[in-house]
Design a protein around this motif. Sequence first.
Motif, PDB file in Angstrom:
ATOM      1  N   MET A 116      43.258  20.785  20.697  1.00  0.00           N
ATOM      2  CA  MET A 116      43.507  22.200  19.833  1.00  0.00           C
ATOM      3  C   MET A 116      42.356  22.987  19.546  1.00  0.00           C
ATOM      4  SD  MET A 116      46.653  20.492  17.319  1.00  0.00           S
ATOM      5  CE  MET A 116      46.418  21.645  16.167  1.00  0.00           C
ATOM      6  N   ALA A 139      41.044  24.483  22.437  1.00  0.00           N
ATOM      7  CA  ALA A 139      42.185  25.636  22.902  1.00  0.00           C
ATOM      8  C   ALA A 139      42.019  26.892  22.453  1.00  0.00           C
ATOM      9  CB  ALA A 139      43.417  25.191  22.805  1.00  0.00           C
ATOM     10  N   VAL A 154      50.003  23.140  21.027  1.00  0.00           N
ATOM     11  CA  VAL A 154      49.301  24.034  22.203  1.00  0.00           C
ATOM     12  C   VAL A 154      50.264  24.707  23.224  1.00  0.00           C
ATOM     13  CG1 VAL A 154      47.545  24.002  23.725  1.00  0.00           C
ATOM     14  CG2 VAL A 154      47.393  22.583  21.633  1.00  0.00           C
ATOM     15  N   CYS A 181      50.082  25.804  27.030  1.00  0.00           N
ATOM     16  CA  CYS A 181      49.195  26.152  28.179  1.00  0.00           C
ATOM     17  C   CYS A 181      49.885  25.689  29.435  1.00  0.00           C
ATOM     18  CB  CYS A 181      47.839  25.289  27.992  1.00  0.00           C
ATOM     19  SG  CYS A 181      48.318  23.629  27.637  1.00  0.00           S
ATOM     20  N   VAL A 239      45.129  28.214  28.727  1.00  0.00           N
ATOM     21  CA  VAL A 239      45.750  28.371  27.296  1.00  0.00           C
ATOM     22  C   VAL A 239      46.282  29.657  26.891  1.00  0.00           C
ATOM     23  CG1 VAL A 239      45.273  27.814  24.819  1.00  0.00           C
ATOM     24  CG2 VAL A 239      43.966  26.429  26.556  1.00  0.00           C
ATOM     25  N   CYS A 280      48.238  29.929  23.688  1.00  0.00           N
ATOM     26  CA  CYS A 280      47.776  29.917  22.379  1.00  0.00           C
ATOM     27  C   CYS A 280      47.852  28.481  21.806  1.00  0.00           C
ATOM     28  CB  CYS A 280      48.957  30.613  21.466  1.00  0.00           C
ATOM     29  SG  CYS A 280      50.694  29.808  21.666  1.00  0.00           S
ATOM     30  N   SER A 281      46.911  28.415  20.513  1.00  0.00           N
ATOM     31  CA  SER A 281      47.226  26.937  20.216  1.00  0.00           C
ATOM     32  C   SER A 281      47.006  27.195  18.471  1.00  0.00           C
ATOM     33  CB  SER A 281      45.833  26.494  20.525  1.00  0.00           C
ATOM     34  OG  SER A 281      45.619  25.181  19.871  1.00  0.00           O
TER      35      SER A 281
END
Length: 389
Positions: free
Chosen positions: A298, A301, A336, A338, A349, A351-352
């Motif tokens: 995370m 990312a 996460v 991705c 990625v 978004c995280s």
Amino acid sequence: MIVFLNGLKQVLELRQFLKSKGAEISEEADEGGLVQDLAAIIQAMDVVWKEDEKDVESVMNSVISLLLILDPGKQEELVQSLSEKLSKTKEAAHACLRLQLLSNLFHGIEGNTVVRYAVYCSLIHLASSCGAIQQIPTELEQVRKWMSEWKLTMEQKQQLLRLLYESLVDMKKRPSKIFLSEKAEQFEAKLYSDKASKVMVELLGSYTEENASQARDDAHRCIVRALRDPTTFLFDHLVVLKPVRFLEGELIHDLLTIFVSGRLSSYMKFYSANKDFVESLGLSHQLNVSKLRLLTFMGMAVESTEIAFGTIQEELQIEEAEVEAFVIDAVRTKMVHCKIDQLQRKVIVTCSTHRTFGRQQWQQLYDCLVSWNQNLTQIRTSLLSISNS
């Protein structure tokens, strides 16, 4: 069978019934009045539990009806006594009825009086002992409202929150009484885990710099249970609590800090030096490693939108063949988002979730909202220009 009468007649009926069942009680009313009568009746009511449930219900509701006509100032000691009888009796029978009777008493008492506090605590105790905590209101927002209405002392608030927390944790560990799918059981466990966590944070947040040391054991338990919970991944809300901050310099706080912002390599180094300590907490090293792998990923990312397989292998200490399976499992947690680029051996990625949310993250959120507002304004201006042309 007891019938509902008024005042003195009702008291006499109750006394005669209890006497007929072997209770050591006089059939005559007490010269001290209704308060003394009720005290004697409540003290003698243990014999009732051996009777038919309808008789038990009738007797108890009769006593409750008499309690509710007393002035609030005369209720407290009697209500507390009755609540303890209903919640802590050694008789296992009538558990559902006792819960219903306590609920009747709780809802029958005037809403803004502290007398309800004792009944609610008894409700929690009984519901927890028979695995029925879901049958009573435990939402933190409602509990906060009640604590304010009842004008509880800080000590009473803390006692109530601690009792509620322990009951929710206990409920989370109990197997469901009905058949549930594995996914439904996981959802139910997560629900109680989240409720318990919110209550503990509320409890720890009630302490000040001056008395934070008094909550040391609570803070310690809170950290351990959060780390032990397989569905909990974010811990930064704990480090700001004063009782948790009081633990700074201790191994438990060092371990928490790793889960808040450290990486897998930091944990492995800590575990190597403090293996006995981690095991003494009842924590699973394997679960800790799994959590830190996800938390490390995370963090990576957040820092980069493209992560090479080789980097993931090195940071998470896994083999190349394990990378894709790990990423798929990470996406399933919804922490996460991705996708895997197999040709270029990297992860893209989208978004995280941030492991910590401080000033920098608030600023980023503010900048995004400002940009979004500006874009909407431009679109609106363009649409108005087109419609006017």
